[in-house]
Scaffold this motif. Structure first.
Motif, PDB file in Angstrom:
ATOM      1  N   VAL A 259       0.836  -1.199   0.000  1.00  0.00           N
ATOM      2  CA  VAL A 259       0.000   0.000   0.000  1.00  0.00           C
ATOM      3  C   VAL A 259       0.873   1.253   0.000  1.00  0.00           C
ATOM      4  CG1 VAL A 259      -1.789   1.281   1.213  1.00  0.00           C
ATOM      5  CG2 VAL A 259      -1.875  -1.211   1.172  1.00  0.00           C
ATOM      6  N   SER A 260       1.949   1.239   0.765  1.00  0.00           N
ATOM      7  CA  SER A 260       2.859   2.386   0.811  1.00  0.00           C
ATOM      8  C   SER A 260       3.519   2.616  -0.540  1.00  0.00           C
ATOM      9  CB  SER A 260       3.929   2.163   1.886  1.00  0.00           C
ATOM     10  OG  SER A 260       3.355   2.153   3.174  1.00  0.00           O
ATOM     11  N   LEU A 261       3.899   1.529  -1.211  1.00  0.00           N
ATOM     12  CA  LEU A 261       4.493   1.662  -2.533  1.00  0.00           C
ATOM     13  C   LEU A 261       3.499   2.254  -3.533  1.00  0.00           C
ATOM     14  CD1 LEU A 261       6.520  -1.669  -2.808  1.00  0.00           C
ATOM     15  CD2 LEU A 261       7.445   0.651  -2.641  1.00  0.00           C
ATOM     16  N   ALA A 262       2.242   1.825  -3.434  1.00  0.00           N
ATOM     17  CA  ALA A 262       1.210   2.355  -4.326  1.00  0.00           C
ATOM     18  C   ALA A 262       0.974   3.843  -4.061  1.00  0.00           C
ATOM     19  CB  ALA A 262      -0.088   1.576  -4.147  1.00  0.00           C
ATOM     20  N   ALA A 263       0.947   4.220  -2.795  1.00  0.00           N
ATOM     21  CA  ALA A 263       0.758   5.623  -2.449  1.00  0.00           C
ATOM     22  C   ALA A 263       1.922   6.463  -2.947  1.00  0.00           C
ATOM     23  CB  ALA A 263       0.601   5.768  -0.937  1.00  0.00           C
ATOM     24  N   ALA A 264       3.137   5.917  -2.831  1.00  0.00           N
ATOM     25  CA  ALA A 264       4.313   6.627  -3.330  1.00  0.00           C
ATOM     26  C   ALA A 264       4.254   6.759  -4.852  1.00  0.00           C
ATOM     27  CB  ALA A 264       5.583   5.889  -2.908  1.00  0.00           C
ATOM     28  N   ARG A 265       3.824   5.689  -5.507  1.00  0.00           N
ATOM     29  CA  ARG A 265       3.681   5.727  -6.964  1.00  0.00           C
ATOM     30  C   ARG A 265       2.644   6.762  -7.375  1.00  0.00           C
ATOM     31  NH1 ARG A 265       3.416   0.815  -7.421  1.00  0.00           N
ATOM     32  NH2 ARG A 265       1.191   0.378  -7.622  1.00  0.00           N
ATOM     33  N   TYR A 266       1.561   6.845  -6.605  1.00  0.00           N
ATOM     34  CA  TYR A 266       0.544   7.846  -6.911  1.00  0.00           C
ATOM     35  C   TYR A 266       1.126   9.253  -6.767  1.00  0.00           C
ATOM     36  CZ  TYR A 266      -3.860  10.343  -7.104  1.00  0.00           C
ATOM     37  OH  TYR A 266      -4.867  11.209  -7.477  1.00  0.00           O
ATOM     38  N   GLY A 267       1.971   9.441  -5.764  1.00  0.00           N
ATOM     39  CA  GLY A 267       2.603  10.742  -5.593  1.00  0.00           C
ATOM     40  C   GLY A 267       3.432  11.133  -6.794  1.00  0.00           C
ATOM     41  N   ILE A 268       4.142  10.156  -7.372  1.00  0.00           N
ATOM     42  CA  ILE A 268       4.935  10.424  -8.573  1.00  0.00           C
ATOM     43  C   ILE A 268       4.019  10.756  -9.749  1.00  0.00           C
ATOM     44  CG2 ILE A 268       6.558   9.429 -10.225  1.00  0.00           C
ATOM     45  CD1 ILE A 268       7.622   7.682  -7.927  1.00  0.00           C
ATOM     46  N   ILE A 269       2.937   9.973  -9.883  1.00  0.00           N
ATOM     47  CA  ILE A 269       1.969  10.226 -10.962  1.00  0.00           C
ATOM     48  C   ILE A 269       1.402  11.635 -10.843  1.00  0.00           C
ATOM     49  CG2 ILE A 269      -0.315   9.578 -11.839  1.00  0.00           C
ATOM     50  CD1 ILE A 269       0.363   6.681 -11.033  1.00  0.00           C
ATOM     51  N   ARG A 270       1.057  12.005  -9.647  1.00  0.00           N
ATOM     52  CA  ARG A 270       0.495  13.333  -9.409  1.00  0.00           C
ATOM     53  C   ARG A 270       1.493  14.427  -9.803  1.00  0.00           C
ATOM     54  NH1 ARG A 270      -1.414  14.607  -3.377  1.00  0.00           N
ATOM     55  NH2 ARG A 270      -3.407  13.680  -4.006  1.00  0.00           N
ATOM     56  N   ALA A 271       2.772  14.209  -9.483  1.00  0.00           N
ATOM     57  CA  ALA A 271       3.802  15.187  -9.829  1.00  0.00           C
ATOM     58  C   ALA A 271       4.032  15.254 -11.334  1.00  0.00           C
ATOM     59  CB  ALA A 271       5.106  14.841  -9.110  1.00  0.00           C
ATOM     60  N   GLN A 272       3.878  14.125 -12.016  1.00  0.00           N
ATOM     61  CA  GLN A 272       4.089  14.082 -13.464  1.00  0.00           C
ATOM     62  C   GLN A 272       2.917  14.673 -14.244  1.00  0.00           C
ATOM     63  OE1 GLN A 272       4.662   9.872 -13.747  1.00  0.00           O
ATOM     64  NE2 GLN A 272       6.909  10.022 -13.768  1.00  0.00           N
ATOM     65  N   ALA A 273       1.735  14.632 -13.658  1.00  0.00           N
ATOM     66  CA  ALA A 273       0.528  15.139 -14.323  1.00  0.00           C
ATOM     67  C   ALA A 273       0.502  16.660 -14.294  1.00  0.00           C
ATOM     68  CB  ALA A 273      -0.711  14.577 -13.638  1.00  0.00           C
ATOM     69  N   LEU A 274      -0.383  17.234 -15.087  1.00  0.00           N
ATOM     70  CA  LEU A 274      -0.593  18.680 -15.025  1.00  0.00           C
ATOM     71  C   LEU A 274      -1.128  19.041 -13.650  1.00  0.00           C
ATOM     72  CD1 LEU A 274      -2.358  19.245 -18.477  1.00  0.00           C
ATOM     73  CD2 LEU A 274       0.073  19.571 -17.936  1.00  0.00           C
ATOM     74  N   ASN A 275      -0.759  20.194 -13.140  1.00  0.00           N
ATOM     75  CA  ASN A 275      -1.300  20.585 -11.833  1.00  0.00           C
ATOM     76  C   ASN A 275      -2.792  20.858 -11.961  1.00  0.00           C
ATOM     77  OD1 ASN A 275      -1.805  23.339 -12.585  1.00  0.00           O
ATOM     78  ND2 ASN A 275       0.335  23.845 -12.206  1.00  0.00           N
ATOM     79  N   PRO A 276      -3.512  20.955 -10.846  1.00  0.00           N
ATOM     80  CA  PRO A 276      -4.973  21.111 -10.915  1.00  0.00           C
ATOM     81  C   PRO A 276      -5.436  22.287 -11.767  1.00  0.00           C
ATOM     82  CG  PRO A 276      -4.334  20.507  -8.699  1.00  0.00           C
ATOM     83  CD  PRO A 276      -3.062  20.751  -9.448  1.00  0.00           C
ATOM     84  N   LEU A 277      -4.759  23.429 -11.667  1.00  0.00           N
ATOM     85  CA  LEU A 277      -5.169  24.595 -12.445  1.00  0.00           C
ATOM     86  C   LEU A 277      -4.998  24.357 -13.937  1.00  0.00           C
ATOM     87  CD1 LEU A 277      -6.195  27.477 -12.549  1.00  0.00           C
ATOM     88  CD2 LEU A 277      -3.831  28.277 -12.223  1.00  0.00           C
ATOM     89  N   LYS A 278      -3.825  23.850 -14.332  1.00  0.00           N
ATOM     90  CA  LYS A 278      -3.584  23.575 -15.748  1.00  0.00           C
ATOM     91  C   LYS A 278      -4.507  22.467 -16.248  1.00  0.00           C
ATOM     92  CE  LYS A 278       1.239  25.119 -15.931  1.00  0.00           C
ATOM     93  NZ  LYS A 278       2.652  24.718 -16.210  1.00  0.00           N
ATOM     94  N   SER A 279      -4.826  21.524 -15.381  1.00  0.00           N
ATOM     95  CA  SER A 279      -5.719  20.433 -15.761  1.00  0.00           C
ATOM     96  C   SER A 279      -7.116  20.955 -16.078  1.00  0.00           C
ATOM     97  CB  SER A 279      -5.788  19.396 -14.640  1.00  0.00           C
ATOM     98  OG  SER A 279      -4.537  18.769 -14.442  1.00  0.00           O
ATOM     99  N   LEU A 280      -7.613  21.847 -15.246  1.00  0.00           N
ATOM    100  CA  LEU A 280      -8.932  22.419 -15.492  1.00  0.00           C
ATOM    101  C   LEU A 280      -8.928  23.260 -16.766  1.00  0.00           C
ATOM    102  CD1 LEU A 280     -10.110  23.407 -11.886  1.00  0.00           C
ATOM    103  CD2 LEU A 280     -10.685  21.373 -13.229  1.00  0.00           C
ATOM    104  N   ARG A 281      -7.816  23.926 -17.030  1.00  0.00           N
ATOM    105  CA  ARG A 281      -7.709  24.699 -18.265  1.00  0.00           C
ATOM    106  C   ARG A 281      -7.739  23.783 -19.480  1.00  0.00           C
ATOM    107  NH1 ARG A 281      -2.901  28.913 -16.437  1.00  0.00           N
ATOM    108  NH2 ARG A 281      -4.222  30.337 -15.205  1.00  0.00           N
ATOM    109  N   LEU A 282      -7.069  22.630 -19.381  1.00  0.00           N
ATOM    110  CA  LEU A 282      -7.096  21.666 -20.474  1.00  0.00           C
ATOM    111  C   LEU A 282      -8.516  21.144 -20.682  1.00  0.00           C
ATOM    112  CD1 LEU A 282      -5.819  19.868 -22.606  1.00  0.00           C
ATOM    113  CD2 LEU A 282      -5.216  18.245 -20.794  1.00  0.00           C
TER     114      LEU A 282
END
Length: 290
Positions: A259-282
């Protein structure tokens, strides 16, 4: 993982069949027992199905479906029937089990975790997360089932999924983070009007203080989520769970390391994705293209 609670093949919360309209065969006994109890109490009260239906706000045919175990009554219908039939707790005692019966066995644990979630992190790659879907989008996905689902099954699946969306209004407010591939936002399931409504809904949900929506762009050099979709849930007591689905199987992982590895992986995914503001603009840009 394809998040089968939103996968068209699963018709909503899981696999379906062409028989009784319960979410899973193992739940039929519970629903049938509730229906028989309801029928017994109705007859004791001297009411026919039409009269009980009027008092509960349903048709006589729907009351028959409840009594025959072909349709699962929502919690409000159980509460109202308890009152109208002066059941003395004989109906509400079934409430929790009947509610669980909306979902297949493999999803019941996750459905309960959503109700207890302090934090929910979800990464999706094929369709919009069920918690974020509009009713029209849900129906479009359900219509993709092969062989086709009957109308009552579709209504049951829609009702179950909409009920899960109460998570957004619960107090205390859970923290909810969703990352989805850009391709998810381009699939025109149900047509342009359905997608337009879904994108508009995402824009509204993304403005909530407890909700973050991010998009993983298709033009990216690195994506830690290439192995598929998954959800990490933190319960109020601090315990975390990893939920994964693929085709007809699912896993609710409780091992702290995994579970910790998955949460860490999600953190990386979140960092790689557009931030919330840019995402809403897209999302706004995609909406403008429709």
């Amino acid at each position: 993982m394809t998040d089968n609670e939103t996968n068209p093949k699963y018709g909503g919360e899981g696999s379906d069949d062409s028989g009784p309209r319960t979410a899973d065969k193992s739940a039929q006994g519970v629903v049938a027992a509730f229906g028989q109890t309801m029928k017994t109490l109705r007859l004791r009260a001297g009411l026919d199905r039409e009269e009980l239906g009027k008092r509960l706000g349903y048709s006589a045919a729907t009351i028959a479906s409840f009594e025959q175990g072909r349709r699962i009554p929502p919690p409000r219908a159980i509460d109202r029937a308890e009152e109208v039939l002066d059941a003395g707790g004989l109906l509400t005692v079934w409430k929790e089990e009947v509610e669980k019966a909306q979902y297949p066995v493999f999803f019941q644990g996750m459905a309960q975790l959503e109700k207890q979630a302090l934090e929910l992190l979800a990464y999706d790659t094929l369709v919009v997360k069920g918690l974020l879907q509009t009713e029209e989008y849900m129906r479009a996905l359900l219509a993709m089932w092969r062989p086709p689902l009957d109308d009552e099954t579709i209504e049951q699946r829609v009702a179950a999924r909409l009920a899960r969306q109460d998570i957004f209004n619960r107090r205390p407010t859970p923290l909810l983070s969703f990352v989805m591939d850009e391709s998810v936002l381009r699939h025109q399931y149900g047509g342009k009007s359905v997608l337009r409504g879904q994108l508009e809904h995402l824009l509204l949900m993304g403005q909530r203080r407890n909700v973050e929506i991010q998009v993983m762009p298709t033009v990216c050099d690195d994506n830690a989520g290439v192995d598929g979709a998954f959800t990490v849930v933190t319960r109020k007591d601090g315990k975390r769970f990893l939920y994964v689905e693929a085709q007809v199987t699912s896993a609710l992982e409780t091992d702290p390391e995994q579970v910790s590895l998955a949460a860490a992986r999600y953190g990386i995914i979140r960092a790689q994705a557009l931030n919330p503001l840019k995402s809403l603009r897209l999302i706004e840009e995609l909406l403008g293209e429709l």
